[in-house]
Design an enzyme around this catalytic site. Structure first.
Site, PDB file in Angstrom:
ATOM      1  N   ILE A  12     -42.907 -55.066  98.200  1.00 14.86           N
ATOM      2  CA  ILE A  12     -41.526 -55.345  98.628  1.00 14.86           C
ATOM      3  C   ILE A  12     -41.534 -56.452  99.683  1.00 14.86           C
ATOM      4  CG2 ILE A  12     -39.418 -54.378  99.645  1.00 14.86           C
ATOM      5  CD1 ILE A  12     -40.382 -51.611  98.633  1.00 14.86           C
ATOM      6  N   ALA A  82     -44.666 -52.806 106.863  1.00 13.02           N
ATOM      7  CA  ALA A  82     -46.091 -52.479 106.739  1.00 13.02           C
ATOM      8  C   ALA A  82     -46.267 -50.967 106.730  1.00 13.02           C
ATOM      9  CB  ALA A  82     -46.873 -53.081 107.910  1.00 13.02           C
ATOM     10  N   THR A 130     -37.995 -44.638 103.318  1.00  9.62           N
ATOM     11  CA  THR A 130     -37.957 -44.121 101.950  1.00  9.62           C
ATOM     12  C   THR A 130     -37.044 -42.909 101.823  1.00  9.62           C
ATOM     13  OG1 THR A 130     -39.338 -43.040 100.284  1.00  9.62           O
ATOM     14  CG2 THR A 130     -40.049 -42.802 102.547  1.00  9.62           C
ATOM     15  N   ASP A 131     -36.539 -42.687 100.608  1.00  9.73           N
ATOM     16  CA  ASP A 131     -35.736 -41.479 100.355  1.00  9.73           C
ATOM     17  C   ASP A 131     -36.594 -40.218 100.363  1.00  9.73           C
ATOM     18  OD1 ASP A 131     -37.104 -41.906  97.965  1.00  9.73           O
ATOM     19  OD2 ASP A 131     -35.323 -41.834  96.678  1.00  9.73           O
ATOM     20  N   GLU A 132     -37.942 -40.387 100.305  1.00  7.83           N
ATOM     21  CA  GLU A 132     -38.823 -39.211 100.226  1.00  7.83           C
ATOM     22  C   GLU A 132     -38.772 -38.364 101.498  1.00  7.83           C
ATOM     23  OE1 GLU A 132     -42.686 -39.760  98.571  1.00  7.83           O
ATOM     24  OE2 GLU A 132     -41.974 -41.160  97.068  1.00  7.83           O
ATOM     25  N   TYR A 155     -47.597 -38.688 102.986  1.00  5.54           N
ATOM     26  CA  TYR A 155     -46.904 -39.991 103.039  1.00  5.54           C
ATOM     27  C   TYR A 155     -45.493 -39.818 103.602  1.00  5.54           C
ATOM     28  CZ  TYR A 155     -43.900 -43.791 101.397  1.00  5.54           C
ATOM     29  OH  TYR A 155     -42.957 -44.792 101.325  1.00  5.54           O
ATOM     30  N   LYS A 159     -43.737 -41.138 107.097  1.00  2.37           N
ATOM     31  CA  LYS A 159     -42.543 -42.004 107.154  1.00  2.37           C
ATOM     32  C   LYS A 159     -41.429 -41.295 107.940  1.00  2.37           C
ATOM     33  CE  LYS A 159     -41.898 -45.540 105.452  1.00  2.37           C
ATOM     34  NZ  LYS A 159     -42.175 -46.935 105.869  1.00  2.37           N
ATOM     35  N   ASN A 254     -39.421 -38.987  84.289  1.00  2.47           N
ATOM     36  CA  ASN A 254     -40.610 -39.828  84.081  1.00  2.47           C
ATOM     37  C   ASN A 254     -40.918 -40.026  82.599  1.00  2.47           C
ATOM     38  OD1 ASN A 254     -40.973 -40.085  86.827  1.00  2.47           O
ATOM     39  ND2 ASN A 254     -42.553 -38.515  86.973  1.00  2.47           N
ATOM     40  N   HIS A 289     -45.709 -32.088  94.075  1.00  4.58           N
ATOM     41  CA  HIS A 289     -44.927 -33.146  93.408  1.00  4.58           C
ATOM     42  C   HIS A 289     -43.421 -32.894  93.536  1.00  4.58           C
ATOM     43  CE1 HIS A 289     -44.907 -35.797  89.509  1.00  4.58           C
ATOM     44  NE2 HIS A 289     -44.167 -36.306  90.485  1.00  4.58           N
ATOM     45  N   TYR A 346     -60.588 -37.817  86.589  1.00 10.96           N
ATOM     46  CA  TYR A 346     -60.964 -37.538  85.211  1.00 10.96           C
ATOM     47  C   TYR A 346     -62.079 -38.396  84.640  1.00 10.96           C
ATOM     48  CZ  TYR A 346     -56.971 -34.549  85.332  1.00 10.96           C
ATOM     49  OH  TYR A 346     -56.112 -33.555  85.681  1.00 10.96           O
TER      50      TYR A 346
HETATM   51  P1  NAD Z   1     -47.250 -51.911  99.620  1.00 12.65           P
HETATM   52  O1  NAD Z   1     -48.283 -50.833  99.704  1.00 12.65           O
HETATM   53  O2  NAD Z   1     -47.131 -52.711  98.378  1.00 12.65           O
HETATM   54  O3  NAD Z   1     -47.458 -52.944 100.826  1.00 12.65           O
HETATM   55  C1  NAD Z   1     -47.755 -52.533 102.131  1.00 12.65           C
HETATM   56  C2  NAD Z   1     -48.208 -53.751 102.922  1.00 12.65           C
HETATM   57  O4  NAD Z   1     -48.488 -53.326 104.266  1.00 12.65           O
HETATM   58  C3  NAD Z   1     -49.507 -54.397 102.384  1.00 12.65           C
HETATM   59  O5  NAD Z   1     -49.375 -55.797 102.346  1.00 12.65           O
HETATM   60  C4  NAD Z   1     -50.570 -53.977 103.399  1.00 12.65           C
HETATM   61  O6  NAD Z   1     -51.618 -54.921 103.520  1.00 12.65           O
HETATM   62  C5  NAD Z   1     -49.739 -53.880 104.677  1.00 12.65           C
HETATM   63  N1  NAD Z   1     -50.358 -52.967 105.655  1.00 12.65           N
HETATM   64  C6  NAD Z   1     -50.816 -51.705 105.433  1.00 12.65           C
HETATM   65  N2  NAD Z   1     -51.343 -51.208 106.572  1.00 12.65           N
HETATM   66  C7  NAD Z   1     -51.181 -52.158 107.530  1.00 12.65           C
HETATM   67  C8  NAD Z   1     -51.517 -52.232 108.911  1.00 12.65           C
HETATM   68  N3  NAD Z   1     -52.131 -51.208 109.535  1.00 12.65           N
HETATM   69  N4  NAD Z   1     -51.205 -53.354 109.600  1.00 12.65           N
HETATM   70  C9  NAD Z   1     -50.594 -54.396 108.981  1.00 12.65           C
HETATM   71  N5  NAD Z   1     -50.272 -54.393 107.667  1.00 12.65           N
HETATM   72  C10 NAD Z   1     -50.564 -53.286 106.952  1.00 12.65           C
HETATM   73  O7  NAD Z   1     -45.879 -51.180  99.980  1.00 12.65           O
HETATM   74  P2  NAD Z   1     -44.421 -51.429  99.370  1.00 12.65           P
HETATM   75  O8  NAD Z   1     -44.262 -50.596  98.156  1.00 12.65           O
HETATM   76  O9  NAD Z   1     -44.114 -52.864  99.348  1.00 12.65           O
HETATM   77  O10 NAD Z   1     -43.547 -50.721 100.525  1.00 12.65           O
HETATM   78  C11 NAD Z   1     -43.161 -51.458 101.677  1.00 12.65           C
HETATM   79  C12 NAD Z   1     -42.359 -50.542 102.592  1.00 12.65           C
HETATM   80  O11 NAD Z   1     -41.220 -50.050 101.913  1.00 12.65           O
HETATM   81  C13 NAD Z   1     -43.139 -49.303 103.062  1.00 12.65           C
HETATM   82  O12 NAD Z   1     -42.794 -49.075 104.408  1.00 12.65           O
HETATM   83  C14 NAD Z   1     -42.628 -48.196 102.168  1.00 12.65           C
HETATM   84  O13 NAD Z   1     -42.699 -46.959 102.828  1.00 12.65           O
HETATM   85  C15 NAD Z   1     -41.194 -48.629 101.937  1.00 12.65           C
HETATM   86  N6  NAD Z   1     -40.598 -48.194 100.663  1.00 12.65           N
HETATM   87  C16 NAD Z   1     -41.234 -48.438  99.479  1.00 12.65           C
HETATM   88  C17 NAD Z   1     -40.606 -48.064  98.295  1.00 12.65           C
HETATM   89  C18 NAD Z   1     -41.251 -48.331  96.951  1.00 12.65           C
HETATM   90  O14 NAD Z   1     -40.730 -47.880  95.930  1.00 12.65           O
HETATM   91  N7  NAD Z   1     -42.339 -49.060  96.870  1.00 12.65           N
HETATM   92  C19 NAD Z   1     -39.361 -47.436  98.327  1.00 12.65           C
HETATM   93  C20 NAD Z   1     -38.751 -47.188  99.573  1.00 12.65           C
HETATM   94  C21 NAD Z   1     -39.372 -47.583 100.732  1.00 12.65           C
HETATM   95  O1  DAU Z   2     -38.893 -42.885  96.408  1.00  9.28           O
HETATM   96  C1  DAU Z   2     -39.455 -43.984  97.070  1.00  9.28           C
HETATM   97  C2  DAU Z   2     -40.957 -43.918  96.966  1.00  9.28           C
HETATM   98  O2  DAU Z   2     -41.282 -44.271  95.627  1.00  9.28           O
HETATM   99  C3  DAU Z   2     -41.667 -44.865  97.943  1.00  9.28           C
HETATM  100  O3  DAU Z   2     -41.400 -44.443  99.252  1.00  9.28           O
HETATM  101  C4  DAU Z   2     -43.181 -44.856  97.694  1.00  9.28           C
HETATM  102  O4  DAU Z   2     -43.806 -45.803  98.543  1.00  9.28           O
HETATM  103  C5  DAU Z   2     -43.418 -45.238  96.254  1.00  9.28           C
HETATM  104  O5  DAU Z   2     -44.805 -45.166  95.973  1.00  9.28           O
HETATM  105  C6  DAU Z   2     -42.648 -44.314  95.313  1.00  9.28           C
HETATM  106  O6  DAU Z   2     -43.225 -42.976  95.334  1.00  9.28           O
HETATM  107  P1  DAU Z   2     -43.456 -42.144  93.982  1.00  9.28           P
HETATM  108  O7  DAU Z   2     -44.490 -41.138  94.237  1.00  9.28           O
HETATM  109  O8  DAU Z   2     -42.156 -41.680  93.429  1.00  9.28           O
HETATM  110  O9  DAU Z   2     -44.005 -43.361  93.025  1.00  9.28           O
HETATM  111  P2  DAU Z   2     -45.172 -43.399  91.941  1.00  9.28           P
HETATM  112  O10 DAU Z   2     -45.049 -44.703  91.241  1.00  9.28           O
HETATM  113  O11 DAU Z   2     -46.488 -43.038  92.525  1.00  9.28           O
HETATM  114  O12 DAU Z   2     -44.763 -42.241  90.932  1.00  9.28           O
HETATM  115  C7  DAU Z   2     -43.508 -42.228  90.267  1.00  9.28           C
HETATM  116  C8  DAU Z   2     -43.433 -40.932  89.463  1.00  9.28           C
HETATM  117  O13 DAU Z   2     -44.392 -41.000  88.381  1.00  9.28           O
HETATM  118  C9  DAU Z   2     -43.802 -39.696  90.248  1.00  9.28           C
HETATM  119  O14 DAU Z   2     -43.005 -38.614  89.805  1.00  9.28           O
HETATM  120  C10 DAU Z   2     -45.268 -39.442  89.891  1.00  9.28           C
HETATM  121  C11 DAU Z   2     -45.355 -39.949  88.461  1.00  9.28           C
HETATM  122  N1  DAU Z   2     -46.659 -40.521  88.083  1.00  9.28           N
HETATM  123  C12 DAU Z   2     -47.174 -41.523  88.869  1.00  9.28           C
HETATM  124  C13 DAU Z   2     -48.378 -42.112  88.570  1.00  9.28           C
HETATM  125  C14 DAU Z   2     -48.957 -43.182  89.452  1.00  9.28           C
HETATM  126  C15 DAU Z   2     -47.326 -40.111  86.936  1.00  9.28           C
HETATM  127  O15 DAU Z   2     -46.848 -39.205  86.201  1.00  9.28           O
HETATM  128  N2  DAU Z   2     -48.522 -40.693  86.633  1.00  9.28           N
HETATM  129  C16 DAU Z   2     -49.092 -41.662  87.412  1.00  9.28           C
HETATM  130  O16 DAU Z   2     -50.206 -42.139  87.081  1.00  9.28           O
END
Ligand code: NAD
Ligand code: DAU
Length: 349
Positions: A12, A82, A130-132, A155, A159, A254, A289, A346
Site C-alpha cells: 500500500i 510501516a 486495519t478493520d481486524e 497481528y 495494530k 474466500n 481465523h 505441508y
Molecule cells: P506490507 O507488508 O506490504 O508493507 C509493509 C512495509 O513496512 C514494508 O515496506 C516493510 O519493509 C516496512 N517495514 C516493516 N517493518 C518496518 C520497520 N521496523 N521499520 C521501517 N519499515 C518497516 O504491508 P501493506 O499490506 O502495504 O500494509 C501497510 C499498512 O496498511 C500496514 O500498517 C497494515 O497494517 C495496513 N493495512 C493493510 C491492509 C491490507 O489489506 N494489506 C488493510 C488495512 C490496513
Molecule cells: O482486513 C485487513 C487485513 O487484510 C490487513 O490488515 C492485513 O494486513 C492483510 O494481510 C489482510 O489480512 P487477511 O488475513 O484477511 O489477508 P490474507 O490475504 O492473508 O487472507 C485473506 C483470506 O484468505 C483469509 O480468510 C485467509 C484466507 N487464506 C489466505 C491465504 C494466504 C487462505 O485460505 N489461504 C491462503 O493461502
C-alpha cells in the site's frame, strides 16, 4: 510541506508514495522503510529520480534514529504505514509484530511530539490501520467506527495497541492525529503471500491453492488505489482526533473469490475451463481465523465524499494482468529466503 511516509516500499505504501509524488509537486515526500522481505524499492522505480522524493532506509524500532531523522528533516505530515502485516507470520512469530507495530509506532509518536512541540497548525500524524482490530463478525452486521475493539490475532492485537497509543497521544498530548481502519486491499505490487497474488502466482506455476478450512470466511475487498484516495482525503480534510472506516462494500466468501480468480486465470492463460480450479486444496484452518469482516464506510462517504471506484470483477482482471505482465517482479520479490504458510506446514525441507 515535508511529508514522511513510513513503509513506502511495501504494497500500500508504494501506491501512496507514487500518488503523493505525482500529485503534489510542491510537497517533498520522504519514504522511510527498513526494507524487510515485504519492502521492495523495485515497487517505486518510476518515481525514484523525482526531485520531490527521498528514500531513507531506517527501522522505526530504533528510537534515537527516529528522533534524529525528525530533528533533521522536520516533517509536517506523517503517514504511518510501516508494519508487519501478515496474519500467518504473526502466529508463528508474534514478537516482530510487537516491536514494529507497537514500539515502532510509539517511537514515531514521540519523535513527532518532540519536534512539533505543541504546534498543531498544518501538522498531522496519520496512522493507517486495519478493520481486524474490531475482531470477527457473524453472518450479519458491519463494523462502524464505534465498534468495540476485539482483536484475535497477534497481528490485529499489535495494530489495536498502536491505534490506542495514537488516540492516547491525541487526548494526553494534543498531538494532531487521525486514524483509518481499512478492509482487505488488493492490486498491483502486493507481496505474493497474501491471498490474491499468492493464488495468481501458484496458478501460473501449477502449484496447489491452499484454502484454509472450508473457504467460508468472508473478506471485504478494496482496490488499493481507492484506499490511497481515501488516505489523501483523510489527511487533508479529515477531522483531527477522528477515526474513519474504509471499505469496498464488496464482501466475498474466500472460496467464491478463489473460483472467480480461477475462471479469470483459465481465460488469461488459455487453459480449459476448470483447469485452475483443480489446484484448489483444502488445508487445516488458520488458528483463530476470523470468520467475517465487513465495513460500514458511511462516515467517509458522507463527510468526505469518498466512493470506491470501479466494479470488482473489472479491477480484479486488471490486477491479474499486472501480475502476468510483471513476472520478473514476482521472481525478484520471491527470490529471498521465505516460505509461504502452505510450504511451511505441508512440504518437507
Ligand atoms: P506490507 O507488508 O506490504 O508493507 C509493509 C512495509 O513496512 C514494508 O515496506 C516493510 O519493509 C516496512 N517495514 C516493516 N517493518 C518496518 C520497520 N521496523 N521499520 C521501517 N519499515 C518497516 O504491508 P501493506 O499490506 O502495504 O500494509 C501497510 C499498512 O496498511 C500496514 O500498517 C497494515 O497494517 C495496513 N493495512 C493493510 C491492509 C491490507 O489489506 N494489506 C488493510 C488495512 C490496513
Ligand atoms: O482486513 C485487513 C487485513 O487484510 C490487513 O490488515 C492485513 O494486513 C492483510 O494481510 C489482510 O489480512 P487477511 O488475513 O484477511 O489477508 P490474507 O490475504 O492473508 O487472507 C485473506 C483470506 O484468505 C483469509 O480468510 C485467509 C484466507 N487464506 C489466505 C491465504 C494466504 C487462505 O485460505 N489461504 C491462503 O493461502
Amino acid at each position: 510541506m515535508k511529508v514522511l511516509i513510513t513503509g513506502g516500499a511495501g504494497f500500500i505504501g508504494s501506491h501512496v508514495v507514487r500518488h503523493f509524488v505525482n500529485k503534489y509537486a510542491d510537497y517533498h515526500i520522504f519514504n522511510l522503510d527498513k526494507l524487510t522481505y515485504a519492502g521492495n524499492l523495485e515497487n517505486l522505480k518510476d518515481v525514484e529520480n523525482r526531485p520531490n522524493y527521498t528514500f531513507i532506509k531506517a527501522d522505526i524500532v530504533e528510537e534515537k534514529e527516529m528522533l534524529r531523522l525528525f530533528e533533521q528533516h522536520r516533517f509536517d505530515y506523517v503517514i504511518h504505514l510501516a508494519a508487519e502485516s501478515h496474519v500467518d507470520r504473526s502466529i508463528s512469530n508474534p514478537n516482530d509484530f510487537v516491536f514494529t507495530n507497537i514500539v515502532g509506532t510509539v517511537n514515531l509518536l514521540n519523535a513527532a511530539r518532540s519536534i512539533w512541540n505543541g504546534e498543531t497548525e498544518r501538522k498531522r500524524f496519520y496512522h493507517v490501520s486495519t478493520d481486524e482490530v474490531y475482531g470477527s463478525l457473524d453472518e450479519t452486521g458491519l463494523f462502524t467506527e464505534d465498534s468495540r475493539y476485539d482483536p484475535r490475532s497477534p497481528y490485529s492485537a499489535s495494530k489495536a495497541g498502536s491505534d490506542h497509543l495514537v488516540r492516547a497521544y491525541f487526548h494526553t498530548f494534543n498531538l494532531p492525529v487521525v486514524i483509518s481502519n481499512c478492509s482487505n486491499n488488493y492490486g498491483s505490487h502486493q507481496f505474493p503471500e497474501k491471498l490474491i497474488p499468492l493464488f495468481i502466482n501458484n496458478i501460473v506455476n501449477n502449484k496447489p491453492l491452499p484454502v484454509y478450512g472450508k473457504g467460508e470466511n468472508v473478506r471485504d475487498w478494496l482496490w488499493v488505489e481507492d484506499h490511497v484516495r481515501a488516505i489523501d482525503l483523510i489527511l487533508h480534510i479529515g477531522k483531527t482526533g477522528e477515526t474513519y472506516n474504509i471499505g469496498g462494500n464488496n464482501e466475498w466468501k474466500n472460496i467464491d473469490l478463489i473460483r472467480l480468480l480461477c475462471t479469470i486465470m483459465d481465460k488469461k492463460l488459455h487453459r480449459e475451463t476448470g483447469e485452475s480450479a483443480r489446484l484448489i486444496t483444502f488445508i487445516k484452518d488458520r488458528a483463530g481465523h476470523d470468520l467475517r469482516y465487513a465495513i460500514n464506510a458511511s462516515k467517509l462517504t458522507q463527510e468526505l465524499g469518498w466512493q470506491p471506484s470501479l466494479p470488482f470483477e473489472t479491477v480484479l482482471e486488471k490486477t491479474v494482468d499486472w501480475y502476468l505482465e510483471n513476472t520478473e517482479w514476482l521472481r525478484n520479490v520471491t527470490s529471498g529466503d521465505y516460505k509461504t504458510y502452505y510450504e511451511r506446514q505441508y512440504t518437507t525441507k
